[in-house]
Scaffold this motif. Structure first.
Motif, PDB file in Angstrom:
ATOM      1  N   GLU A  16      11.662  -2.388   6.290  1.00 29.52           N
ATOM      2  CA  GLU A  16      10.552  -3.322   6.136  1.00 29.52           C
ATOM      3  C   GLU A  16       9.653  -3.300   7.358  1.00 29.52           C
ATOM      4  OE1 GLU A  16      12.666  -6.916   5.396  1.00 29.52           O
ATOM      5  OE2 GLU A  16      12.734  -6.617   3.206  1.00 29.52           O
ATOM      6  N   GLY A  17      10.281  -3.098   8.538  1.00 33.22           N
ATOM      7  CA  GLY A  17       9.492  -3.018   9.766  1.00 33.22           C
ATOM      8  C   GLY A  17       8.612  -1.782   9.797  1.00 33.22           C
ATOM      9  N   LEU A  69      10.621  -2.765  -1.815  1.00 30.30           N
ATOM     10  CA  LEU A  69       9.592  -2.399  -0.837  1.00 30.30           C
ATOM     11  C   LEU A  69       8.249  -2.072  -1.473  1.00 30.30           C
ATOM     12  CD1 LEU A  69      11.655  -0.142   1.613  1.00 30.30           C
ATOM     13  CD2 LEU A  69      11.116  -2.569   1.839  1.00 30.30           C
ATOM     14  N   ILE A 125       7.287  -0.334   7.216  1.00 33.12           N
ATOM     15  CA  ILE A 125       6.170  -0.564   6.307  1.00 33.12           C
ATOM     16  C   ILE A 125       5.191  -1.588   6.856  1.00 33.12           C
ATOM     17  CG2 ILE A 125       5.584  -1.518   4.032  1.00 33.12           C
ATOM     18  CD1 ILE A 125       7.977  -0.070   2.902  1.00 33.12           C
ATOM     19  N   SER A 126       5.714  -2.713   7.361  1.00 33.44           N
ATOM     20  CA  SER A 126       4.818  -3.749   7.878  1.00 33.44           C
ATOM     21  C   SER A 126       4.126  -3.312   9.173  1.00 33.44           C
ATOM     22  CB  SER A 126       5.601  -5.048   8.113  1.00 33.44           C
ATOM     23  OG  SER A 126       6.608  -4.852   9.104  1.00 33.44           O
ATOM     24  N   GLY A 127       4.759  -2.402   9.910  1.00 35.39           N
ATOM     25  CA  GLY A 127       4.183  -1.949  11.170  1.00 35.39           C
ATOM     26  C   GLY A 127       3.153  -0.852  11.024  1.00 35.39           C
ATOM     27  N   SER A 128       2.954  -0.388   9.812  1.00 32.27           N
ATOM     28  CA  SER A 128       1.966   0.663   9.564  1.00 32.27           C
ATOM     29  C   SER A 128       0.688   0.066   8.985  1.00 32.27           C
ATOM     30  CB  SER A 128       2.543   1.693   8.579  1.00 32.27           C
ATOM     31  OG  SER A 128       1.564   2.639   8.201  1.00 32.27           O
ATOM     32  N   ASP A 129      -0.412   0.699   9.305  1.00 37.45           N
ATOM     33  CA  ASP A 129      -1.696   0.278   8.735  1.00 37.45           C
ATOM     34  C   ASP A 129      -1.910   0.872   7.344  1.00 37.45           C
ATOM     35  OD1 ASP A 129      -2.365  -1.157  11.024  1.00 37.45           O
ATOM     36  OD2 ASP A 129      -3.236   0.607  11.999  1.00 37.45           O
ATOM     37  N   LYS A 135      -1.015   1.839   3.324  1.00 37.15           N
ATOM     38  CA  LYS A 135      -0.509   1.163   2.140  1.00 37.15           C
ATOM     39  C   LYS A 135       0.514   2.005   1.398  1.00 37.15           C
ATOM     40  CE  LYS A 135      -1.984  -0.961  -2.219  1.00 37.15           C
ATOM     41  NZ  LYS A 135      -3.111  -1.261  -3.120  1.00 37.15           N
ATOM     42  N   LYS A 190      15.870  -4.542   7.204  1.00 39.36           N
ATOM     43  CA  LYS A 190      14.877  -5.040   8.154  1.00 39.36           C
ATOM     44  C   LYS A 190      14.148  -3.885   8.827  1.00 39.36           C
ATOM     45  CE  LYS A 190      14.405  -8.055  12.203  1.00 39.36           C
ATOM     46  NZ  LYS A 190      15.139  -8.924  13.167  1.00 39.36           N
ATOM     47  N   SER A 250       2.843  -1.533  -2.332  1.00 41.65           N
ATOM     48  CA  SER A 250       2.746  -0.189  -1.795  1.00 41.65           C
ATOM     49  C   SER A 250       3.217   0.834  -2.809  1.00 41.65           C
ATOM     50  CB  SER A 250       3.592  -0.061  -0.526  1.00 41.65           C
ATOM     51  OG  SER A 250       3.157  -0.944   0.468  1.00 41.65           O
ATOM     52  N   GLU A 301       1.515   7.090   4.991  1.00 42.48           N
ATOM     53  CA  GLU A 301       2.442   7.212   6.118  1.00 42.48           C
ATOM     54  C   GLU A 301       3.626   8.055   5.681  1.00 42.48           C
ATOM     55  OE1 GLU A 301       3.376   6.764   9.974  1.00 42.48           O
ATOM     56  OE2 GLU A 301       1.991   5.236   9.210  1.00 42.48           O
TER      57      GLU A 301
END
Length: 321
Positions: free
Chosen positions: A67-68, A109, A70-74, A76, A64, A2, A35
């Motif tokens: 990271e959540g 990240l 970033i991982s929870g977003s569509d 990049k 955590k 990202s 985002e």
């Protein structure tokens, strides 16, 4: 990985304007794979960890959470904006701890880009005091210069070098507030840096802050001698005048004060050339001559506010009846 932009302030450099622009354009950003995250609001655990709040989370919990996000977003690409990342510039001891905490959270990240706007120290002094005056703090300007912790250390070069040591493998960009404001504007500058100007059109409607400065001058001179009730009345009256916006230009710092501030930080500003491509510091003698010429030719700087004071007294008197 990202692309992550950490917009870290600094204070008094249009951070709120950038955040408001990003917030109002979240949908457009997401449609283009970006985002926006306002750190204190959207990442409470991370914010608490960075600032060592009494109820702050542990490093693993804060990590955590980020990271959540970033991982929870569509998306990049991410923009994290919080001038509190540089709040500890007031204190070396705090900054060592908090600077390292910030870098620890973000280092794994993605590809980190740290973006920092910096402001000339004399302008910084004025703006910080204006904010306090408009908030109703009855402080004398000269005393405020001496007392406010944020004023005690503005060696930008040393601070920025330390910041870079915390984010050793990251890309750093420093942008002059004055150049950005006088060019395409602060929000325009940010959009251009992030290559988002095709997504969000640059709208440079430079505001005239003349009313803020003359009102601040009035509050600085009269606020300290009024009791709390009259201070409140004065604040209300000044708000009415600010809405009218019919004031001329005024500088809080005298020529002597401005020269003193500049000379105190001159060497630090010269050193900025080594890390800031657009550092706007010139030879001291040339700068002093330009400033002398600017003050001698600026007739609007000598403001006669007697009529304003008379009107203010009339309004205060009418309010008390």
């Amino acid at each position: 990985m990202s692309r992550i932009i950490l917009h870290a302030g600094m204070h008094k450099t249009g951070t709120s304007s950038i955040q408001a622009m990003l917030n109002s354009n979240r949908d457009s950003l997401r449609n283009n794979d970006w985002e926006y995250v306002f750190l204190p609001k959207d990442a409470k655990a991370a914010y608490g960890y960075i600032h060592s709040s009494p109820d702050s989370c542990t490093y693993s919990e804060a990590k955590k959470e980020l990271e959540g996000i970033i991982s929870g977003s569509d998306c990049k690409n991410f923009i994290f904006s919080s001038e509190d990342m540089t709040a500890a510039l007031q204190s070396e001891d705090l900054w060592v701890s908090k600077g390292e905490r910030v870098s620890q959270l973000f280092e794994s990240l993605g590809n980190i880009e740290v973006l920092i706007y910096y402001r000339r120290q004399d302008s910084f002094y004025e703006s910080a005091f204006q904010q306090r005056a408009k908030e109703g703090v009855p402080l004398n300007f000269k005393e405020t210069l001496k007392r406010l912790p944020i004023m005690s250390s503005m060696d930008w070069y040393s601070k920025f070098k330390f910041f870079e040591s915390c984010f050793s493998d990251s890309k750093f960009t420093y942008i002059s507030y004055e150049k950005a404001y006088g060019g395409i504007g602060i929000t325009g500058s940010f959009l251009k840096y992030a290559s988002l100007n095709d997504i969000i059109p640059i709208d440079h409607s430079k505001s005239d802050n003349a009313s803020s400065k003359i009102l601040t001058k009035i509050f600085a001179e009269y606020g300290p001698i009024l009791d709390p009730h009259d201070q409140s009345l004065l604040s209300d009256v000044l708000c009415e005048y600010e809405r009218a916006g019919d004031f001329r230009r005024y500088r809080l710092l005298s020529l002597e004060d401005r020269l003193s501030v500049f000379e105190n930080y001159y060497q630090s500003n010269r050193n900025l050339y080594s890390i800031c491509e657009n550092a706007d510091v010139v030879d001291l003698d040339i700068w002093r001559a330009d400033l002398l010429n600017e003050y001698s030719n600026d007739y609007r700087n000598a403001v006669d506010d007697k009529d304003i004071i008379i009107d203010l007294l009339k309004l205060i008197s009418a309010t008390q009846k």
